[in-house]
Write an enzyme that holds these catalytic residues in place. Structure first.
Site, short mmCIF file in Angstrom:
data_model
loop_
_atom_site.label_atom_id
_atom_site.label_comp_id
_atom_site.label_asym_id
_atom_site.label_seq_id
_atom_site.Cartn_x
_atom_site.Cartn_y
_atom_site.Cartn_z
N HIS A 1 0.85 -1.19 0.00
CA HIS A 1 0.00 0.00 0.00
C HIS A 1 0.88 1.23 0.00
O HIS A 1 2.07 1.19 0.37
CB HIS A 1 -0.95 0.01 1.20
CG HIS A 1 -0.26 0.32 2.50
ND1 HIS A 1 -0.11 1.59 2.99
CD2 HIS A 1 0.33 -0.50 3.41
CE1 HIS A 1 0.53 1.55 4.14
NE2 HIS A 1 0.82 0.29 4.42
N CYS A 2 0.30 2.36 -0.42
CA CYS A 2 0.99 3.64 -0.33
C CYS A 2 0.17 4.54 0.59
O CYS A 2 -0.52 4.05 1.49
CB CYS A 2 1.20 4.25 -1.70
SG CYS A 2 -0.33 4.55 -2.61
N VAL A 3 0.17 5.83 0.38
CA VAL A 3 -0.50 6.74 1.29
C VAL A 3 -2.01 6.60 1.23
O VAL A 3 -2.70 6.70 2.25
CB VAL A 3 -0.11 8.20 0.98
CG1 VAL A 3 -0.84 9.17 1.88
CG2 VAL A 3 1.39 8.38 1.14
N ARG B 1 -3.61 4.16 -1.35
CA ARG B 1 -4.06 3.08 -2.23
C ARG B 1 -3.50 1.72 -1.85
O ARG B 1 -2.38 1.61 -1.39
CB ARG B 1 -3.65 3.40 -3.68
CG ARG B 1 -4.43 4.52 -4.32
CD ARG B 1 -3.70 5.05 -5.54
NE ARG B 1 -2.66 6.00 -5.17
CZ ARG B 1 -1.69 6.39 -5.99
NH1 ARG B 1 -1.61 5.90 -7.19
NH2 ARG B 1 -0.79 7.26 -5.59
#
Length: 630
Positions: free
Chosen positions: A26-28, A30
């Site tokens: 995951h990112c910030v 998504r």
């Protein structure tokens, strides 16, 4: 059960199950998946989840927008899925197997320039600010600049050049470092190689053109001479030199005995790389870089510059989707090194602004759609600040027409920008703040171009959206089994479904409903929704309302035998229709002449129970209060 347990379980099912997930991180905002088979991901179902705010695929990754709670969602997802998450770098690595060779090439190029972007933006803003204070004569009746009348600002101007020089003149150091970092070789060797390309003992690249050949310093080896020319601000020579070093180091690391590799690998990698850089790839890269710059600059400043600008402005957003836009960073920096500015970058900023403006129109259109707002508002802000992916994949490509409207606005704005010779000092923030990177005398032109990039996409998207967006898209609640919402699709005598001749309908085998004995030829949509079925014989139509209830309208009895004669159809499968839109037209006289009944059942095939409010009476098309749900 955690807060997101239900949605996480459903997402696991909707992406094709645990066996279809090759990697997840995951990112910030998504969830990032690498899927074995992306066709197994049911996007429609994923986007019905309360936690999911949209999906898109980029760089071989299937991404689900969650928002600020993505960390908590991710933790519950991997717990339920029984798999271990991996780093974003591992996901990127796995995702490359889903890419074409061109996508991998562009992705690698993008990853080389990505670490340099913050410095380039900072340097561009600094140069832009310096141009404002030392180039615009705003004082003493327009005869002097701020620097000329103020010792403080003169000192600021001189001090800021220290940073600007570090960013642009020594750019090859950053490029060589980034290449070695990306390729997993010794980063310090990349830094040293870059320094050898910009060393003060070399003739400055900017001075080569004005220096006679006999005055260019050389390294004299007796049997050969090598010109001592620097490659300050040069992109292509630095990239070629960096890759030379990388492949030399990989080769010698492979063949060197472990015990002496610490000695052999650095020496036999760096020294030949520096030699090759100054004798082969440097001069060749210089020629290639100049050629590319000349072609682009010549094209933009020629009599057909407007055509090039229009085309580039139109296709830049699609280039972002493919990843091919990464090449523009190298071209921009090459233009800056040759012409002290770039005509290309302002068009890129305008394209970003145009796509953001399309999202802004969607925000206005979908002001009642809370879920859409959660995606659109952050996407619009980030797009106006130069980060386009959330806007492109989360909004514009989802509906497509905002994307095209943004492309049109971008093309017109780019044409104006190039026609007025608008040039930036360097790359900057690729959105509205980008005006700070524009050469001062062109700032007014760029401001007009920005207005074009804001107004045209907004207006076009709004106009098209008013016609194309469904009530569901707009956030308008509709309950089709509602006396005020459901309307009669036809004019005629209302009949109980049990009284029709066809026993399939009379026994409610297909669902409850009613029938109308036609006295008028028009057949209209009783609700707003989607056409999910049409018969080739034009006598039957399936609709799915905005809340999912499905309705079958069957025109006449045994009329399939007429093979479409006597009917005219106005819709097709997949088309969205609004309540009252014409579905079909019936030639009542023709139907009767051929011995067929004109009693037409209206069946709720999704299982609703219906009570008729006006049994055995005449009703008109679009009349309300004819049925109710029990």
């Amino acid at each position: 059960m955690g807060k997101f347990s239900s949605d996480a379980s459903k997402l696991l099912e909707f992406v094709g199950g645990r066996e279809n997930i090759r990697a997840v991180s995951h990112c910030v905002t998504r969830m990032r998946f690498v899927l074995g088979d992306e066709s197994k991901a049911d996007i429609d179902k994923i986007e019905t989840l309360g936690s999911a705010k949209g999906t898109f695929t980029q760089g071989g990754q299937f991404q689900v927008i969650i928002g600020n709670d993505v960390q908590e969602f991710y933790n519950e997802f991997i717990k339920i899925a029984g798999i271990e998450g991996v780093s974003k770098e591992q996901v990127k690595s796995d995702a490359k197997s889903n890419q074409t060779w061109l996508q991998r090439l562009m992705g690698n190029l993008g990853e080389i320039f990505a670490p340099l972007i913050p410095a380039l933006i900072c340097g561009g803003l600094i140069l832009g600010f310096r141009n404002v204070i030392d180039s615009i004569a705003m004082f003493e009746n327009g005869t002097k600049t701020l620097v000329q009348i103020s010792q403080f600002w003169s000192g600021v101007d001189s001090f800021l050049w220290l940073i600007g020089e570090a960013v642009f003149h020594f750019l090859p150091v950053g490029i060589c470092w980034s290449i070695t970092k990306k390729m997993g070789t010794s980063q310090i060797l990349g830094i040293i190689l870059g320094i050898t390309l910009v060393s003060p003992q070399l003739l400055n690249a900017y001075s080569v053109a004005s220096t006679a050949a006999k005055d260019i310093p050389v390294w004299d080896f007796g049997f050969a001479q090598v010109q001592m020319i620097g490659y300050q601000a040069q992109v292509i020579p630095a990239m070629m030199a960096g890759f030379t070093l990388v492949y030399l180091e990989k080769f010698f690391r492979k063949v060197s005995p472990e015990a002496i590799s610490m000695i052999i690998v650095p020496f036999f990698s760096l020294v030949p790389a520096v030699i090759v850089a100054h004798t082969v790839v440097g001069p060749i890269g210089w020629v290639i870089g100049n050629f590319i710059s000349d072609v682009v600059y010549g094209g933009l400043t020629s009599n057909f510059g407007w055509l090039f600008a229009t085309l580039f402005g139109f296709v830049y957003a699609p280039l972002v989707i493919t990843g091919l836009h990464h090449m523009t960073n190298a071209i921009d920096m090459q233009l800056v090194s040759m012409f002290k500015g770039t005509i290309l970058w302002p068009m890129i900023a305008l394209s970003n602004i145009a796509q953001g403006s399309s999202v802004l129109a969607m925000i206005v259109l979908q002001k009642k759609n809370e879920k859409a707002q959660q995606v659109s508002i952050p996407a619009c802000i980030s797009c106006y600040l130069g980060v386009t992916e959330p806007a492109l994949f989360g909004v514009n490509l989802k509906y497509m027409f905002p994307f095209v409207c943004g492309m049109i606005g971008s093309a017109i704005a780019a044409t104006f920008s190039v026609a007025t010779g608008t040039m930036a000092t360097s790359v900057g923030v690729g959105g509205i703040p980008g005006i700070l990177s524009i050469i001062p005398k062109y700032m007014g032109n760029f401001a007009i171009a920005m207005i074009i990039a804001i107004v045209i996409p907004f207006v076009l998207t709004y106009i098209v959206g008013k016609k194309k967006l469904t009530d569901k898209d707009l956030g308008i609640e509709t309950d089709i089994i509602d006396n005020e919402k459901f309307v009669s699709p036809m004019t005629g005598k209302l009949i109980k479904i049990e009284d029709v001749e066809d026993q399939v309908f009379a026994t409610k085998a297909m669902g409850d409903g009613f029938a109308i004995e036609l006295t008028d030829s028009d057949v209209l949509a009783p609700v707003s929704g989607e056409i999910v079925m049409t018969f080739p014989t034009k006598h039957a139509y399936g609709l799915r309302g905005n809340n999912g209830v499905e309705i079958l309208i069957h025109l006449g009895m045994d009329t399939v035998q007429l093979e479409g004669k006597g009917f005219e159809s106005f819709v097709k499968v997949g088309e969205y229709i609004k309540q009252g839109d014409k579905l079909a037209k019936v030639d009542i006289a023709y139907i009767k002449e051929h011995g067929k009944s004109i009693v037409s059942p209206v069946i709720f095939t999704s299982g609703e129970k219906i009570s008729i409010l006006k049994e055995n009476c005449n009703i008109k098309k679009l009349e309300t209060e004819i049925i109710k749900i029990d």
